[in-house]
Design a protein around this motif. Structure first.
Motif, PDB file in Angstrom:
ATOM      1  N   LEU A 151       0.827  -1.206   0.000  1.00 38.23           N
ATOM      2  CA  LEU A 151       0.000   0.000   0.000  1.00 38.23           C
ATOM      3  C   LEU A 151       0.861   1.257   0.000  1.00 38.23           C
ATOM      4  N   GLN A 154       2.366   1.746  -3.465  1.00 43.52           N
ATOM      5  CA  GLN A 154       1.343   2.174  -4.418  1.00 43.52           C
ATOM      6  C   GLN A 154       1.004   3.655  -4.246  1.00 43.52           C
ATOM      7  N   ILE A 155       0.942   4.103  -3.014  1.00 37.50           N
ATOM      8  CA  ILE A 155       0.656   5.526  -2.786  1.00 37.50           C
ATOM      9  C   ILE A 155       1.794   6.397  -3.319  1.00 37.50           C
ATOM     10  N   TYR A 158       1.672   6.449  -7.060  1.00 35.41           N
ATOM     11  CA  TYR A 158       0.535   7.249  -7.521  1.00 35.41           C
ATOM     12  C   TYR A 158       0.842   8.744  -7.438  1.00 35.41           C
ATOM     13  N   THR A 170      -0.551   1.439 -12.361  1.00 36.50           N
ATOM     14  CA  THR A 170      -1.596   0.734 -11.606  1.00 36.50           C
ATOM     15  C   THR A 170      -1.644  -0.738 -11.982  1.00 36.50           C
ATOM     16  N   CYS A 173       1.583  -2.511 -10.532  1.00 32.42           N
ATOM     17  CA  CYS A 173       1.513  -2.674  -9.073  1.00 32.42           C
ATOM     18  C   CYS A 173       0.393  -3.629  -8.680  1.00 32.42           C
ATOM     19  N   PRO A 218      -4.535  -3.929  -0.215  1.00 30.01           N
ATOM     20  CA  PRO A 218      -4.019  -2.626  -0.679  1.00 30.01           C
ATOM     21  C   PRO A 218      -4.461  -2.271  -2.094  1.00 30.01           C
ATOM     22  N   VAL A 219      -4.561  -3.273  -2.971  1.00 27.63           N
ATOM     23  CA  VAL A 219      -5.014  -2.998  -4.337  1.00 27.63           C
ATOM     24  C   VAL A 219      -6.450  -2.498  -4.325  1.00 27.63           C
ATOM     25  N   THR A 222      -6.496   1.038  -3.039  1.00 25.95           N
ATOM     26  CA  THR A 222      -5.994   1.987  -4.036  1.00 25.95           C
ATOM     27  C   THR A 222      -7.032   2.243  -5.120  1.00 25.95           C
ATOM     28  N   CYS A 223      -7.678   1.189  -5.582  1.00 25.12           N
ATOM     29  CA  CYS A 223      -8.719   1.360  -6.603  1.00 25.12           C
ATOM     30  C   CYS A 223      -9.881   2.196  -6.076  1.00 25.12           C
ATOM     31  N   GLY A 225      -9.649   4.452  -3.748  1.00 25.33           N
ATOM     32  CA  GLY A 225      -9.190   5.835  -3.640  1.00 25.33           C
ATOM     33  C   GLY A 225      -9.151   6.547  -4.974  1.00 25.33           C
ATOM     34  N   VAL A 226      -8.664   5.849  -6.011  1.00 24.33           N
ATOM     35  CA  VAL A 226      -8.609   6.454  -7.343  1.00 24.33           C
ATOM     36  C   VAL A 226     -10.017   6.719  -7.871  1.00 24.33           C
TER      37      VAL A 226
END
Length: 233
Positions: A151, A154-155, A158, A170, A173, A218-219, A222-223, A225-226
């Motif tokens: 995570l 990835q942040i 990003y 994306t 990762c 975490p994936v 992240t999705c 959040g995006v």
């Protein structure tokens, strides 16, 4: 009221002022009294034995009910092999010698076994071993940090990635880093706890489903959040 007294009252036998003289009638009365005493004693002994057998059966059921969960916990939480829980020949001989004295001896042995089971319950009070008792909690402490690292990376990617290359980062990762985190967690669990297993012991439980879910979290975050940023933007 005895038979001779009833016979005397009914008039079949004349009443006697004192004890009967020695003879066949006196021998008959003595034998009748002795037989009645033996019958009463046998009835009392039979009743006591029946009560003892009933109590012994209840004790046996209680001991079995206590031993079953203890055996299951020894195998599940403490990883004791099943073969180590089987009685040895010497223990079987000692148990057989303890119950050869009749129902009373069997009841005494069962009560002693129940007392031993009670002591074992007191010894079991408390948490199970942290190493192998709860593998999901232990493994979560391994998969969790790797997932947190995924995570974090990835942040960072990003934030530093150009706007046009965001789908590429994306994809890379989302496919590679969770798989890498799961592999590292799998190897770490086997390296740390797999070496503790003795020969013939079951392999260490790596809880793969828990590891996959933890490393993919975490994936998903992240999705989410995006997607939320796209909706708000």
């Amino acid at each position: 009221m005895t038979g001779p007294e009833q016979a005397q009252q009914s008039g079949l036998v004349p009443a006697q002022a004192g004890p009967p003289p020695d003879g066949p009638w006196a021998a008959y009365l003595a034998a009748a009294r002795e037989l009645d005493a033996v019958r009463r004693a046998a009835s009392t002994v039979a009743g006591e034995q029946a009560a003892t057998i009933t109590t012994a059966r209840q004790e046996l059921a209680s001991v079995r009910a206590r031993l079953a969960p203890q055996r299951a916990r020894l195998v599940r939480d403490f990883r004791v092999p099943e073969v180590d829980l089987m009685p040895l020949e010497g223990e079987r001989a000692a148990a057989l010698a303890a119950v050869t004295g009749g129902p009373a001896a069997v009841l005494s042995a069962l009560r002693q076994a129940r007392a031993t089971a009670d002591a074992a319950d007191h010894a079991f009070v408390g948490p199970a071993p942290a190493g192998s008792g709860r593998p999901w909690a232990r493994n979560l402490l391994v998969y969790g940090p790797f997932a947190a690292a995924v995570l974090f990376v990835q942040i960072i990617l990003y934030l530093v990635a150009p706007s046009g290359s965001l789908p590429t980062y994306t994809l890379l990762c989302g496919l590679s880093m969770p798989l890498l985190a799961f592999g590292l967690g799998w190897a770490t669990i086997g390296f740390v706890w797999g070496a503790e297993n003795e020969p013939g012991a079951p392999p260490v439980d790596r809880t793969p489903v828990l590891g996959i879910v933890t490393c993919l979290t975490p994936v998903l975050l992240t999705c989410m959040g995006v997607g939320l940023q796209q909706l708000l933007g």
